[in-house]
Design an enzyme around this catalytic site. Structure first.
Site, mmCIF file in Angstrom:
data_model
loop_
_atom_site.group_PDB
_atom_site.id
_atom_site.type_symbol
_atom_site.label_atom_id
_atom_site.label_comp_id
_atom_site.label_asym_id
_atom_site.label_seq_id
_atom_site.Cartn_x
_atom_site.Cartn_y
_atom_site.Cartn_z
ATOM 1 N N GLU A 285 8.935 2.639 5.447
ATOM 2 C CA GLU A 285 9.665 3.663 4.705
ATOM 3 C C GLU A 285 8.860 4.960 4.796
ATOM 4 O O GLU A 285 7.664 4.969 4.458
ATOM 5 C CB GLU A 285 9.827 3.241 3.240
ATOM 6 C CG GLU A 285 10.664 4.202 2.426
ATOM 7 C CD GLU A 285 10.840 3.750 0.984
ATOM 8 O OE1 GLU A 285 11.442 4.511 0.209
ATOM 9 O OE2 GLU A 285 10.373 2.641 0.637
ATOM 10 N N ARG A 505 0.283 -10.908 2.690
ATOM 11 C CA ARG A 505 -0.146 -9.499 2.679
ATOM 12 C C ARG A 505 -1.624 -9.414 3.032
ATOM 13 O O ARG A 505 -2.390 -10.347 2.811
ATOM 14 C CB ARG A 505 0.024 -8.910 1.273
ATOM 15 C CG ARG A 505 1.410 -8.489 0.903
ATOM 16 C CD ARG A 505 1.399 -7.928 -0.503
ATOM 17 N NE ARG A 505 0.661 -6.682 -0.558
ATOM 18 C CZ ARG A 505 1.225 -5.486 -0.591
ATOM 19 N NH1 ARG A 505 2.532 -5.379 -0.553
ATOM 20 N NH2 ARG A 505 0.507 -4.385 -0.669
ATOM 21 N N LYS A 515 1.422 1.975 -2.376
ATOM 22 C CA LYS A 515 1.739 3.382 -2.091
ATOM 23 C C LYS A 515 1.693 4.233 -3.353
ATOM 24 O O LYS A 515 1.323 5.400 -3.312
ATOM 25 C CB LYS A 515 3.113 3.478 -1.421
ATOM 26 C CG LYS A 515 3.091 3.126 0.056
ATOM 27 C CD LYS A 515 4.431 3.435 0.698
ATOM 28 C CE LYS A 515 4.388 3.155 2.187
ATOM 29 N NZ LYS A 515 5.684 3.425 2.838
#
Length: 800
Positions: A285, A505, A515
């Site tokens: 994104e 992860r 983020k």
């Protein structure tokens, strides 16, 4: 030089040579593509005198020598090769022990008895000895083995045995463990054969965590690492033509189980479009800079496609125009290239806005979606209570009309959403009628002002996966619960269904990688921008001097398993950084905190001395040396001088001698103190031009290049871990855990003249200090260096 001529003569000769020593064709071709490894391996083969070929086991050990031999002990390489070709060293465990031993002695004399003892030379472990060790391990772990049955982590059992018998033949160990398991558990049952992929993926993760979290087993597991690195991490994934099998089941409260799979017709249509090739996607994104967690995602997405001869889309997941910027899009595209990946195509989710809208209309027509007027708080409350929206059963035509009004901008922002009609009574909260579209009167950075309704991630990502004929939809484990929604939607629309697989992860100690937190650090100026070298953003790591190849090596080393409870320690990343820079960063000398030394028995003349860029530099290779001026006034580190000497101190002290590296021994004859009678202002010393004295201490130094002219002044920035705690993300007040000493700026360091023409991005090893890179803040009159990493792991010394 042998290595150079072999490389220059073309890849064909090198490839033939590598195949002769038993390397598999893929490894041999990958090696030929790397000039440095080709040169090293060619030299090793000639040194070992096996140009006519050798046993594959010997060849694999030679390959490991070529890629991992400690450069500070190059003088002993031929000796090690003799032990390999004579089969005195014949296993990865012995070779790893040899590397550790040789790293510690460097170029000092090799004591054969100690070397052979450490490497297990001559030690023969019988099958009976191995069986006895296996029996002990099975006795200690019997309860767990009986409980886990054939899901028992055999790699962990193997590690325990290797701790007891480090020189045991791995093949024999594996055979005996398998035999004992079968004898204890009997034949496999149907339940034992369930989820074999999970078992396959868990092995490397546990070995990795044990390797770096338990010092007591380092020597046991470290020898296994080269072998595991050679295993293809992508072999766990099925081929595209197998994507007709059920691998996900979705349970509903009011209808039969959905067993997600493609029909024969849908799969054949997909394979015709793709030619049967693997298609993956890396879908960031564009609302911030990429961090090292994205490096793992790139490795998985691009790596699988590359390994299978397919392609990976770089797809910008741009469904939220309020958070996205062109700056982030440009950064992502650039950093993907820097990481060494080439997209098959660059696409945007917004490229498919029209198709997504039309499919949303079709979803309404099929009574699988409805327009809802609940507020966000009401939606949250109803979801918590597992209650249907009051508008869930509104007529299809009404929802179609309202959705068209939303598209035309006739409905106020926040007054309506399009929700998928899933299962509000499901045990999976990601089936609670997720939002498919919402209204936002915000121009889109890529699509312009055409749209005022935007699809959600939960709706768009799976549909675009299908539209782009993605074969393997790969994501991290927090998305595992969204599988149900993913396949529900594609099934509801009758679309092709990619194979979905989640991996753990990447979590690293002493940093944050969300983020939101990264954005706060940047916007509130706790750090100096997205590319601050203390951040784990890829831009920050690059500015710090970390290479993309060392990041990829680190990611490959930790694997792509589904174990989600691992926190990887920072020193593992630093290990891979050092491993590469040790081979690529030339040596030079810089003094951070200069202390003046006046050599009283030397005249004003200046000598030009040869200093080595590389520890193993051959005497006849002028390019491996640089000139260092030596004059009456030199500068050493303040920390390398003490007024009081001690037996365990190898620096300079009154009446004591040290060797100035590449120059001469000097002896301290006098000390000039300040008014406080403690601060050392200057040292007087005499040098030994004959070099007959042999002091133990060796110091780096910088000299005046001509009488009265100060050495080259540079700025040096010392970076350390950003947070004091291993896992600051768990802290409520995580900002209070910031390390106040994470950045130390030294403005008046002295460097040798040879670095004055260094360019931004050039890396060096400052002798005895660490690895450094030239920062973009440098100007023609002032070089700025960032410390990439220290010479040795100082994680344990500094605390957690």
């Amino acid at each position: 030089m042998v290595g150079k001529s072999a490389t220059e003569s073309g890849g064909g000769e090198a490839l033939d040579l590598f195949l002769k020593i038993g390397l598999d064709e893929r490894t041999a071709k990958n090696t030929v593509a790397n000039n440095k490894v080709t040169a090293n391996l060619t030299a090793v083969i000639h040194e070992a005198a096996v140009t006519d070929g050798c046993d594959r086991t010997v060849g694999n050990l030679l390959y490991t020598v070529a890629t991992k031999f400690p450069t500070n002990a190059l003088v002993h390489r031929r000796t090690l090769l003799n032990y390999i070709t004579s089969l005195k060293i014949k296993s990865p465990a012995q070779l790893e022990a040899a590397f550790i031993f040789l790293t510690n002695i460097a170029s000092d004399n090799l004591k054969i008895d100690e070397f052979e003892a450490v490497c297990g030379v001559g030690v023969e472990v019988s099958e009976e000895d191995i069986e006895h060790a296996v029996d002990e391990i099975f006795y200690e772990n019997k309860a767990a083995i009986l409980e886990q049955r054939y899901r028992t982590n055999v790699g962990e059992l193997f590690a325990h045995v290797r701790k007891k018998q480090p020189w045991a033949d791995p093949k024999v160990v594996k055979k005996i463990i398998d035999t004992k398991l079968c004898a204890l558990l009997g034949e496999r049952t149907a339940s034992d054969n369930e989820k074999p992929v999970k078992k396959k993926k868990e092995k490397p993760a546990k070995a990795e965590v044990r390797l770096f979290n338990e010092k007591s087993v380092v020597e046991v597991t470290a020898p296994e690492k080269p072998t595991e690195e050679e295993i293809n991490p992508f072999s766990i994934f099925p081929s595209p033509d197998e994507n007709f099998k059920v691998h996900t089941e979705i349970y509903f409260s009011d209808r039969p189980v959905l067993r997600a799979c493609n029909s024969k017709e849908i799969l054949e249509k997909h394979l015709k479009v793709t030619g049967g090739k693997v298609h993956t996607r890396f879908p960031p994104e564009p609302n911030g800079y990429l961090h090292i967690g994205h490096a793992k995602a790139m490795f998985v997405d691009f790596g699988l496609a590359k390994e299978r001869g397919g392609g990976c889309y770089l797809r910008f997941d741009d469904t939220n125009p309020e958070a996205e910027k062109k700056e982030y899009i440009d950064h992502i595209e650039e950093i993907v290239g820097w990481m060494g990946w080439e997209p098959f195509k660059i696409t945007y989710t917004s490229d498919y806005f029209q198709e997504l809208y039309e499919l949303a209309v079709e979803l309404i027509r099929r009574d699988h979606a409805y327009v809802d007027h609940q507020t966000p708080d009401e939606i949250k409350e109803y979801r918590e209570k597992k209650m249907n929206s009051p508008w869930r059963d509104r007529p299809t035509e009404e929802s179609l009309k309202l959705f068209d009004d939303m598209k035309k901008g006739l409905v106020e922002e926040g007054k309506a959403t399009l929700r998928m009609k899933q299962d509000m009574q499901s045990d999976n909260f990601n089936m609670y009628d997720l939002i498919a579209y919402r209204i936002k009167f915000t121009p889109h950075p890529h699509a312009g002002d055409k749209w005022c309704i935007y699809p959600s991630y939960d709706y768009a990502h799976c549909v675009v996966d299908s539209l782009e004929n993605i074969t393997h939809s790969l994501c991290t484990l927090e998305f595992e619960t969204r599988r149900a929604s993913y396949y529900w939607l594609l099934d509801a629309l009758g679309l092709y269904q990619p194979y979905v697989w989640e991996y753990s992860r990447l979590n690293i100690t002493n940093t944050v990688m969300s983020k939101r937190k990264l954005n706060r650090l940047v916007t509130e100026k706790w750090v100096d921008g997205w590319d601050d070298p203390r951040l784990m953003t890829l831009a920050g790591l690059r500015r710090r001097g970390v290479t993309s190849t060392s990041i990829n090596a680190f990611v490959r080393g930790i694997g792509i398993t589904r174990s989600d409870n691992s926190l990887i320690r920072l020193n593992l990343l630093e290990y891979h950084i050092r491993d590469e820079l040790n081979k690529t960063a030339p040596r030079t000398m810089v003094v951070l905190n200069p202390l003046k030394v006046v050599i009283t028995n030397m005249d004003a003349a200046v000598m030009d001395l040869d200093a080595k860029k590389w520890p193993d530099a051959p005497a006849d290779d002028a390019s491996s040396f640089y000139k260092v001026p030596f004059s009456k006034i030199v500068y050493i580190e303040q920390s390398d001088f003490r007024l009081k000497d001690s037996k365990d101190y190898y620096g300079l002290a009154p009446g004591k001698s040290v060797l100035l590296r590449y120059a001469f021994p000097i002896k301290c004859t006098d000390v000039v103190l300040g008014d406080d009678n403690e601060t050392v202002h200057e040292i007087r010393a005499e040098y030994d031009p004959s070099k007959k004295s042999k002091p133990k201490g060796v110091l780096h130094w910088v000299s005046e290049s001509s009488p009265g002219v100060k050495p080259l002044k540079v700025e040096v920035r010392l970076f350390d871990k950003l947070f004091n705690s291993e896992n600051p993300a768990e802290l409520d007040d995580w900002l209070s855990d910031l390390n106040p000493h994470s950045k130390v700026v030294i403005k008046d360091a002295y460097a040798v003249p040879s670095v004055k023409d260094a360019a931004v991005g050039d890396s060096f090893q400052f002798e005895r200090l660490g690895y450094f890179v030239v920062d973009p803040d440098s100007s023609p009159g002032k070089l700025v260096f960032n410390r990439t990493v220290t010479l040795r792991d100082n994680y344990g010394k500094q605390g957690k």
